[in-house]
Design a protein around this motif. Sequence first.
Motif, short mmCIF file in Angstrom:
data_model
loop_
_atom_site.label_atom_id
_atom_site.label_comp_id
_atom_site.label_asym_id
_atom_site.label_seq_id
_atom_site.Cartn_x
_atom_site.Cartn_y
_atom_site.Cartn_z
N LYS A 188 0.83 -1.19 0.00
CA LYS A 188 0.00 0.00 0.00
C LYS A 188 0.87 1.25 0.00
N SER A 189 0.38 2.29 -0.68
CA SER A 189 1.08 3.57 -0.67
C SER A 189 0.96 4.20 0.71
N VAL A 190 2.04 4.81 1.17
CA VAL A 190 2.08 5.44 2.49
C VAL A 190 2.81 6.77 2.36
N PRO A 191 2.65 7.68 3.31
CA PRO A 191 3.37 8.96 3.27
C PRO A 191 4.84 8.77 3.66
N THR A 192 5.64 9.77 3.38
CA THR A 192 7.09 9.68 3.66
C THR A 192 7.38 9.52 5.14
N HIS A 193 6.47 10.01 6.02
CA HIS A 193 6.71 9.94 7.46
C HIS A 193 6.13 8.67 8.09
N HIS A 194 5.67 7.74 7.26
CA HIS A 194 5.11 6.48 7.78
C HIS A 194 6.13 5.75 8.65
N ILE A 195 5.69 5.27 9.81
CA ILE A 195 6.56 4.54 10.73
C ILE A 195 6.53 3.06 10.38
N VAL A 196 7.72 2.49 10.15
CA VAL A 196 7.84 1.09 9.76
C VAL A 196 7.87 0.21 11.01
#
Length: 449
Positions: A96-104
């Motif tokens: 899924k597409s996520v924003p650049t600040h997404h926490i892995v």
Amino acid sequence: MALVESAQGSPFKEEHVPFQEPPPVVTTPADPWPRPYYFDDGLRKVAPYHFTYNTYCKQRWRGRELLDIFASEFRDRPLEYYKDAIERGAVTVNGKSVPTHHIVKNGDVVSHTLHRHEPPVTARPISIVHEDDDMIVINKPTGVPVHPAGRYNYNSVVEIMRAERGHQWNPLPCNRLDRLTSGVMFIAKHPKAAEKLSFQIEGRTVRKEYIARVKGEFPNGEVVCDMPILQISPKLGLNRVRANGKAARTVFKKLAYYPPISESTDKTLQNLGFEPNKEGYSIVRCLPVTGRTHQLRVHLQHLGHPIGNDPIYCNQRVWGSSLGANDADAARDSDEDIITRLSRMGKSEVADAVAYHDEMVDEYNKKKAEKMSGELCEVCQTPLYTDPGEQELCLWLHSLRYEDAGGSWSYLSPLPEWALPPKGQDGPREVGGMEDLVQAVKEENPEIA
């Protein structure tokens, strides 16, 4: 519309489900077949293709932002590229597409789809020395990596052979040669055969012989070098003779000596940073008793006869006029000086000499502005590079022979072209048995022969 299961025993019934557009990443092929090879001007090339990397979250990634991970872990492209790739969905988490600040988080799968450009390799075929039901013995061409690694994927021995024998065929290399080294390699057809030969190699019941083309006139007779070797830069894969290094032993014997080559060829080598060829060159047989990284290259350098086109160990811009001969105590140059000069190669020095050295390729590709063609890929806007030259695809070091110490098998490859007599001169075109080299080892140290 989809089929869903109703109550037990009832037939399936239709249910209207809103259509969802698939994420852009799935439109990208991840395993093109047949492989997109084509041949041009003596090179095997791979047409640019889209490729998806899938990586499970590593422990050090947990709790970090996605863009921060790419910025610190995957530095072969600028930060702006990764920011754009995440924003347009070329980088996804769990599909899924996520924003650049997404926490892995632990268990996440990070996917990165990119338009891949592989460096060309030689178009020379992978020739077969021997084949049976268990094993294929090949003569590996110079300049081709064994496994996919770094910028190389389909341009590797494993993938070239797979392309020739079928998508489901799984070649199992039993010994490794550096990308620039040519010669005898073993490819097992099944795991048991690979395990058997690997056990023999690890148990030191297999003898190996290499052939090298070195600077100057090598001494007569068997020459034994037992100088220890120390890795002084893991990042660059750089090794030197050092008293506190690991034990190493090689037996050498000159096969032939040829006087200086033509003035024009000599000047070409000088322009690449190599020692002027005022003393001619020798073809030398090499029997490594131990198996240290770059052992033959380092021992030959220490003896004052480095491999003539070695981009690392026979380069005056790195080692000075002495080329590191007999320099076990670093009297002239500290390790730091050598490392600094070697790191600078490809940025401000003559880049061709080290452009595709195995241990430096990642760092070099970040710096080599002089190798850029000035053009951009129409699909991904990646800067395009010029084709490698001959000096970037060949090292004058060849795996000539492997044989069982008990005499049950032996495989010998032909001498490479650079080891044959020059035009108009006489010299050996084949090599005899290993008995003399083995005897020299036994006399020095019987328990390891």
